[in-house]
Design an enzyme around this catalytic site. Sequence first.
Site, mmCIF file in Angstrom:
data_model
loop_
_atom_site.group_PDB
_atom_site.id
_atom_site.type_symbol
_atom_site.label_atom_id
_atom_site.label_comp_id
_atom_site.label_asym_id
_atom_site.label_seq_id
_atom_site.Cartn_x
_atom_site.Cartn_y
_atom_site.Cartn_z
ATOM 1 N N HIS A 1 -0.063 24.026 28.551
ATOM 2 C CA HIS A 1 -0.345 24.357 29.950
ATOM 3 C C HIS A 1 0.878 24.854 30.716
ATOM 4 O O HIS A 1 0.778 25.749 31.530
ATOM 5 C CB HIS A 1 -0.951 23.145 30.671
ATOM 6 C CG HIS A 1 -2.367 22.855 30.272
ATOM 7 N ND1 HIS A 1 -2.704 22.433 29.010
ATOM 8 C CD2 HIS A 1 -3.525 22.949 30.959
ATOM 9 C CE1 HIS A 1 -4.010 22.259 28.937
ATOM 10 N NE2 HIS A 1 -4.542 22.571 30.112
ATOM 11 N N ARG B 1 -0.377 27.627 22.718
ATOM 12 C CA ARG B 1 -1.110 27.015 23.818
ATOM 13 C C ARG B 1 -0.424 25.749 24.332
ATOM 14 O O ARG B 1 -0.246 24.779 23.595
ATOM 15 C CB ARG B 1 -2.541 26.683 23.388
ATOM 16 C CG ARG B 1 -3.404 26.210 24.561
ATOM 17 C CD ARG B 1 -4.844 25.974 24.147
ATOM 18 N NE ARG B 1 -5.644 25.604 25.311
ATOM 19 C CZ ARG B 1 -5.668 24.381 25.839
ATOM 20 N NH1 ARG B 1 -4.949 23.402 25.311
ATOM 21 N NH2 ARG B 1 -6.401 24.135 26.918
ATOM 22 N N TYR C 1 -5.535 40.688 38.253
ATOM 23 C CA TYR C 1 -6.089 42.004 37.954
ATOM 24 C C TYR C 1 -6.249 42.809 39.226
ATOM 25 O O TYR C 1 -6.166 42.275 40.333
ATOM 26 C CB TYR C 1 -7.433 41.869 37.225
ATOM 27 C CG TYR C 1 -8.603 41.416 38.082
ATOM 28 C CD1 TYR C 1 -8.696 40.113 38.543
ATOM 29 C CD2 TYR C 1 -9.599 42.323 38.456
ATOM 30 C CE1 TYR C 1 -9.763 39.714 39.323
ATOM 31 C CE2 TYR C 1 -10.677 41.924 39.233
ATOM 32 C CZ TYR C 1 -10.755 40.618 39.667
ATOM 33 O OH TYR C 1 -11.801 40.220 40.453
ATOM 34 N N GLU D 1 -17.054 34.937 51.685
ATOM 35 C CA GLU D 1 -17.140 36.307 51.167
ATOM 36 C C GLU D 1 -18.169 36.311 50.052
ATOM 37 O O GLU D 1 -18.834 35.304 49.809
ATOM 38 C CB GLU D 1 -15.776 36.796 50.668
ATOM 39 C CG GLU D 1 -15.212 35.967 49.531
ATOM 40 C CD GLU D 1 -13.833 36.421 49.050
ATOM 41 O OE1 GLU D 1 -13.592 37.635 49.020
ATOM 42 O OE2 GLU D 1 -13.031 35.545 48.695
ATOM 43 N N LYS E 1 -5.791 37.542 43.454
ATOM 44 C CA LYS E 1 -6.797 38.225 42.641
ATOM 45 C C LYS E 1 -6.614 37.825 41.180
ATOM 46 O O LYS E 1 -6.131 38.587 40.336
ATOM 47 C CB LYS E 1 -6.714 39.744 42.825
ATOM 48 C CG LYS E 1 -8.027 40.439 42.423
ATOM 49 C CD LYS E 1 -8.158 41.811 43.016
ATOM 50 C CE LYS E 1 -9.350 42.588 42.514
ATOM 51 N NZ LYS E 1 -10.657 42.005 42.810
ATOM 52 N N ARG F 1 -1.043 44.565 46.680
ATOM 53 C CA ARG F 1 -1.752 43.305 46.411
ATOM 54 C C ARG F 1 -1.428 42.782 45.014
ATOM 55 O O ARG F 1 -1.305 41.560 44.811
ATOM 56 C CB ARG F 1 -3.260 43.486 46.595
ATOM 57 C CG ARG F 1 -4.010 42.161 46.537
ATOM 58 C CD ARG F 1 -5.473 42.314 46.888
ATOM 59 N NE ARG F 1 -6.171 43.165 45.941
ATOM 60 C CZ ARG F 1 -7.431 43.574 46.103
ATOM 61 N NH1 ARG F 1 -8.114 43.215 47.174
ATOM 62 N NH2 ARG F 1 -8.001 44.342 45.208
ATOM 63 N N LEU G 1 -10.356 36.835 49.512
ATOM 64 C CA LEU G 1 -9.545 37.932 48.997
ATOM 65 C C LEU G 1 -9.447 38.987 50.093
ATOM 66 O O LEU G 1 -10.468 39.392 50.661
ATOM 67 C CB LEU G 1 -10.191 38.547 47.755
ATOM 68 C CG LEU G 1 -9.315 39.626 47.113
ATOM 69 C CD1 LEU G 1 -8.151 39.008 46.349
ATOM 70 C CD2 LEU G 1 -10.123 40.528 46.212
HETATM 71 N N1 PDD Z 1 -13.915 42.654 43.321
HETATM 72 N N2 PDD Z 1 -13.776 39.540 47.300
HETATM 73 C C1 PDD Z 1 -13.861 39.287 45.983
HETATM 74 C C2 PDD Z 1 -14.084 37.883 45.546
HETATM 75 C C3 PDD Z 1 -13.746 40.344 45.056
HETATM 76 O O1 PDD Z 1 -13.818 40.077 43.746
HETATM 77 C C4 PDD Z 1 -13.558 41.669 45.522
HETATM 78 C C5 PDD Z 1 -13.423 42.838 44.602
HETATM 79 C C6 PDD Z 1 -13.474 41.883 46.916
HETATM 80 C C7 PDD Z 1 -13.230 43.240 47.500
HETATM 81 O O2 PDD Z 1 -11.919 43.650 47.291
HETATM 82 P P1 PDD Z 1 -11.526 45.193 47.163
HETATM 83 O O3 PDD Z 1 -12.081 45.859 48.372
HETATM 84 O O4 PDD Z 1 -10.059 45.190 47.126
HETATM 85 O O5 PDD Z 1 -12.170 45.712 45.893
HETATM 86 C C8 PDD Z 1 -13.579 40.794 47.777
HETATM 87 C C9 PDD Z 1 -13.612 43.630 42.291
HETATM 88 C C10 PDD Z 1 -14.091 45.006 42.594
HETATM 89 C C11 PDD Z 1 -14.073 43.088 40.954
HETATM 90 O O6 PDD Z 1 -13.835 41.915 40.719
HETATM 91 O O7 PDD Z 1 -14.638 43.841 40.152
#
Ligand code: PDD
Length: 289
Positions: free
Chosen positions: A102, A100, A33, A182, A149, A52, A208
């Site tokens: 895997h 379904r 996403y 993070e 992501k 990304r 991330l």
């Molecule tokens: N989250 N680290 C993680 C684990 C995140 O889920 C996010 C963003 C970031 C920051 O990434 P960016 O600057 O590209 O938004 C870092 C989004 C906003 C979410 O899951 O809603």
Amino acid sequence: MSRIAYVNGRYRPRAVAAVSIDDRGYQFADGVYEVIEVRGAALVDEDAHFTRLRRSLAELRIAPPMEEAALRLVLREVIRRNRVVDGMAYMQVSRGVARRDHVFPAAGTRPALVVTAQAVDPMKGAIKAAAGIRVITMPDQRWKRPDIKSTSLLPNVLAKEEARARGAGEAWLLTADGNVSEGAASNAWIVDGERRVITHPADGSSILDGITRGTLARLIAEMGLMLEERAFSRDEAYRASEAFVTGATSLVLPVVAIDDRPVGDGRPGPVATALRAGFHGAAHHTPIG
Ligand code: PDD
């Protein structure tokens, strides 16, 4: 006005928009996403988010759901149909719909695509930033590829819920060696006594690589501040002059306490506040049209 979502080729009222129970996103969280800020009827750092997205899809060997130019049009159409001027847009791509199992579905199975958008009042973020947020620390229980992501966010969900239950706005995740990787949904930063800005390196596997993070790195240089991309421990964070988190929806959000210990004087710091103020000036804005 009913809100509209794009689901696999159709714009549908959000209340009735649905995906199949056999969607691999639903069955296995087998998808990726992106969350993009919409600001003044423009997308913020659109190209970086698409770069990304391409990378996340490639790492998981999910085919792009459509030509990227077409996807950018769908994204704009969803934002327009929902009359979002300030807020966020969301895109999710799963490996598609299949019985379904895997293992990957048959070659040619179409990836599934959902695009939504919602208005968010920028004042809400401004008020939150003026007060600052509290964070807690917890073990990082995620898989070893948080650089992708992926919609597999269970450890992030549990961490964020724990934070909420303890009166905090974010959870900072600790690696086995006691460093802050993070946040559960944001990148984590501290500022030391010499005004050095410190954040975990985006080394391609352990965090991330936030788009907000990348823009902020440029802004930090422009402002003549020193950026150190290196791991920092929880103890170092406890001693920091300032702390903050970044993300597409939080932008730059000052942290005023870590595990109930005040950061600096317990108020949003000047560096974080200046970086928040400068953020949109440093970001790229592409109009919705
Ligand atoms: N989250 N680290 C993680 C684990 C995140 O889920 C996010 C963003 C970031 C920051 O990434 P960016 O600057 O590209 O938004 C870092 C989004 C906003 C979410 O899951 O809603």
